[in-house]
Each structure stands twice: as structure tokens, then as C-alpha cells.
Motif scaffolding. Sequence first.
Motif, mmCIF file in Angstrom:
data_model
loop_
_atom_site.group_PDB
_atom_site.id
_atom_site.type_symbol
_atom_site.label_atom_id
_atom_site.label_comp_id
_atom_site.label_asym_id
_atom_site.label_seq_id
_atom_site.Cartn_x
_atom_site.Cartn_y
_atom_site.Cartn_z
ATOM 1 N N ALA A 204 0.750 -1.309 -0.042
ATOM 2 C CA ALA A 204 -0.038 0.119 0.085
ATOM 3 C C ALA A 204 1.152 1.244 0.049
ATOM 4 O O ALA A 204 0.666 2.201 -0.710
ATOM 5 C CB ALA A 204 -0.827 0.002 1.343
ATOM 6 N N SER A 205 1.984 1.158 0.878
ATOM 7 C CA SER A 205 2.622 2.446 0.969
ATOM 8 C C SER A 205 3.485 2.845 -0.554
ATOM 9 O O SER A 205 3.833 3.727 -0.873
ATOM 10 C CB SER A 205 3.766 2.471 2.083
ATOM 11 O OG SER A 205 4.465 1.143 2.084
ATOM 12 N N ALA A 206 3.689 1.516 -0.907
ATOM 13 C CA ALA A 206 4.770 1.735 -2.256
ATOM 14 C C ALA A 206 3.748 2.198 -3.518
ATOM 15 O O ALA A 206 4.118 3.048 -4.248
ATOM 16 C CB ALA A 206 5.223 0.386 -2.862
ATOM 17 N N LEU A 207 2.586 1.731 -3.492
ATOM 18 C CA LEU A 207 1.356 1.932 -4.475
ATOM 19 C C LEU A 207 1.063 3.571 -4.428
ATOM 20 O O LEU A 207 0.953 4.385 -5.237
ATOM 21 C CB LEU A 207 0.197 1.226 -4.378
ATOM 22 C CG LEU A 207 0.253 -0.140 -4.948
ATOM 23 C CD1 LEU A 207 -0.913 -0.931 -4.668
ATOM 24 C CD2 LEU A 207 0.800 -0.115 -6.363
ATOM 25 N N ALA A 208 0.903 4.042 -3.066
ATOM 26 C CA ALA A 208 0.656 5.265 -2.618
ATOM 27 C C ALA A 208 1.941 6.324 -3.138
ATOM 28 O O ALA A 208 1.769 7.516 -4.111
ATOM 29 C CB ALA A 208 0.734 5.762 -1.290
ATOM 30 N N ARG A 209 3.129 5.980 -3.257
ATOM 31 C CA ARG A 209 4.253 6.568 -3.738
ATOM 32 C C ARG A 209 4.029 6.759 -5.316
ATOM 33 O O ARG A 209 4.318 7.813 -5.931
ATOM 34 C CB ARG A 209 5.713 6.252 -3.170
ATOM 35 C CG ARG A 209 5.679 6.400 -1.968
ATOM 36 C CD ARG A 209 7.339 6.254 -1.461
ATOM 37 N NE ARG A 209 7.515 4.493 -1.704
ATOM 38 C CZ ARG A 209 7.231 3.701 -0.880
ATOM 39 N NH1 ARG A 209 6.849 3.989 0.371
ATOM 40 N NH2 ARG A 209 7.618 2.417 -1.032
ATOM 41 N N ASN A 210 3.849 5.550 -5.979
ATOM 42 C CA ASN A 210 3.927 5.319 -7.353
ATOM 43 C C ASN A 210 2.709 6.094 -8.095
ATOM 44 O O ASN A 210 2.971 6.472 -9.111
ATOM 45 C CB ASN A 210 3.699 3.615 -7.871
ATOM 46 C CG ASN A 210 5.004 3.027 -7.345
ATOM 47 O OD1 ASN A 210 6.139 3.521 -7.197
ATOM 48 N ND2 ASN A 210 5.003 1.722 -7.113
ATOM 49 N N TRP A 211 1.581 5.976 -7.255
ATOM 50 C CA TRP A 211 0.460 6.752 -7.808
ATOM 51 C C TRP A 211 0.394 8.208 -7.707
ATOM 52 O O TRP A 211 -0.579 9.000 -8.101
ATOM 53 C CB TRP A 211 -0.958 6.119 -7.326
ATOM 54 C CG TRP A 211 -1.192 4.925 -7.562
ATOM 55 C CD1 TRP A 211 -0.384 3.971 -8.649
ATOM 56 C CD2 TRP A 211 -1.994 3.751 -7.305
ATOM 57 N NE1 TRP A 211 -0.895 2.773 -8.942
ATOM 58 C CE2 TRP A 211 -2.042 2.621 -7.984
ATOM 59 C CE3 TRP A 211 -3.199 3.789 -6.340
ATOM 60 C CZ2 TRP A 211 -2.878 1.588 -7.785
ATOM 61 C CZ3 TRP A 211 -4.000 2.947 -5.972
ATOM 62 C CH2 TRP A 211 -3.803 1.689 -6.923
ATOM 63 N N GLY A 212 1.408 8.688 -6.790
ATOM 64 C CA GLY A 212 1.338 9.978 -6.434
ATOM 65 C C GLY A 212 0.254 10.516 -5.562
ATOM 66 O O GLY A 212 -0.145 11.784 -5.516
ATOM 67 N N VAL A 213 -0.085 9.889 -4.681
ATOM 68 C CA VAL A 213 -1.278 10.021 -3.714
ATOM 69 C C VAL A 213 -0.679 10.053 -2.107
ATOM 70 O O VAL A 213 0.238 9.306 -1.983
ATOM 71 C CB VAL A 213 -2.632 9.152 -3.893
ATOM 72 C CG1 VAL A 213 -3.209 9.818 -5.298
ATOM 73 C CG2 VAL A 213 -2.227 7.799 -3.803
ATOM 74 N N SER A 214 -1.501 10.299 -1.242
ATOM 75 C CA SER A 214 -1.034 10.358 0.066
ATOM 76 C C SER A 214 -1.128 8.822 0.545
ATOM 77 O O SER A 214 -2.124 8.067 0.075
ATOM 78 C CB SER A 214 -1.592 11.277 1.081
ATOM 79 O OG SER A 214 -3.060 10.935 0.929
#
Length: 329
Positions: A204-214
Motif C-alpha cells: 500500500a505504501s509503495a503504491l501510494a508513492r507510485n500513484w502520487g497520492v498520500s
Amino acid sequence: MLIDYVSLVGGLVVLIVAGDVLVRGSVSVAERLGIPTLVIGLTIVAFGTSAPELVISLRAALDGLSGIAIGNVVGSNIANVLAVLGLPALFAATSCDENGAVRNSVFMVAITAIFIGMAFHSPLSRFDGTILLMLLALFLWESVRATRKHRAQNVGAAAVADGDEDLPFDEVEGVPDNVGLAILFIVLGLIGLPLGAHFTIEGASALARNWGVSDAVIGLTVVALGTSLPELMTSLMAAIRGHAAVALGNVIGSNIFNLVAIMGITSMVVPLQVPPEVLRLDLWAMLACALLVLAFAAFKVTIRWPSGIILCALYALYIFVVFQTGKVA
């Protein structure tokens, strides 16, 4: 990036399966120890089905990801109302005239309002956690009292006086008969929950960074919906089998436990900073959903497929708005 998706989805699957086997094993052992089914339902099953949310929030808080920790619970409560009530209504009408629905809905709205007040005095401290856990104890006590009263009214005071306080309990299927298998289920559940939480948080934290969301956006949407899958599948199967009325009680109980138990325990362990975006939108969406459930219960609404479509559309709109407003600059 593919590994992040695998980590998130795999972690959620492990969480759901581990929570399920933990509940089955615990119920089996509790029954062998002679614990009343009412107590089993209000404690072991209630906590067990909320175990995925609990371990996710705890792990995220310990990792300093308070957005996921809080977003998971707030998002789950929103998903429980809009998706868990909406989707089953597409298959069968959901009646909202269950015994005690209004009383428990009022309690849910009150708890939601108290939690919002705490959130605006962020961070959620150990003092806040203590208050939430005290409210949990009050809810459990009131549930026991109300259930015994209902039992006495329906089968007579004599049965209660004789100590027959048990109620039919069929919430959990596939409870192992063998004590060794029950213990194995408990061990597997206790191992699987933190393991699933680890992979879920990492993904989840990696996807947040990849998607540019918090982190809060991922917690409010992907993680929240994933940890709400047990409630969703339970309500869907109940609707298909002609028992759609259980959905309302399922939603109310889950939402209360999410706030008082999960947020109470988590903030007792680690103080939680509430993300600004959650204060602006999501807490109010959660309160609106709680008030909607209260209205359903108070007016004894029967949720049919047109209403189900509206609820699902509102959830899709909520997800869209969260992603649009949660982009990191």
C-alpha cells in the motif's frame, strides 16, 4: 510496480483467511470451555472479524503511517454502509427493521461524533484510546443487557432464571470439532495476521508513492475496501440465501467496533496524527453514512435494488473524489 500489487493483494488475502481461521478455531475452543454463545458472538467473533483492520492499523501506526492506520478504519466504515448495504440490495431486498437496530444506530452515530471531536484535537492520544475502550465496554454491557431482556420477553423469565441465557449461534460456519485442529487454526491465524499486515502495508505504501497520492488515500480506498471484504461477502451470501436482513446488524456492529476497539487499541499503543485531508472530507462522509443508517433503521426502510444502485454509485463517487483531492503535489 507489479510486485507492489502482488504484495497488497496477497497481504489482504492472507489477512482475510487468517482472520477467518482464527475466529473458527477460537469459537471451537470457547465452545469446549463452556463459554456462552452470546459472549462468543459479542467478543470472539466481533473482534475476530475486525482482526484484519486491527492489525493493519497497528502495523501502520508502528511504521509511522498514521494515514493508513486512520484511513483504513474511516474508509471501512464508509464502505460498510455504501457498499456492504448497497451490493446485497441488488440481489435481495434488505429490511432495516431488526430488533435493536435504532438503539445501536444511535450509539454508532454518537461514537462517530465523539471520534470526530477527538480527531480535531489530533493527535489521538492514549487518553482518547482509553475513552474509546470504555465506550467499547459500555457497548458490550448494553448489548448483553438488551439481549437478555429480549430473550426474557420471548421465552419467559423462567428460562433466564434457570440460567438458560444462551442464544442460537450460527454466525460462524465450519467450526472444527477436533481440539487439535482448533488450536492449529488459532496458531495459523496468529501467524497469518501480522504476516498479511506486513505485505499489505508494504504494498500500500509503495503504491501510494507510485500513484502520487498520500498514504491516507490508499488507506481510505484500497486497504479499507480490502479489509471490508469479510463483511461484504457475508452480506452478499446472506442476501443470496434469503437472509439479507443480517446486513444491517453486520454493518452497525462492524462500524462500532472499528471506531471504539480498533482506534482505541491503536491509539493506546501509538498516538495517531490525523491527516488534514481526512479532517476535510472523510470524517464528514463517515458521519453522513452513520446518519443514513440511523434513518434507515428509524423509518424501517427496506433497501431495494434502486436504492442499492444509488448507494453503490455514491461509493464510486466517493472513491473518485478521494483520489482527485488526495494527490501529492
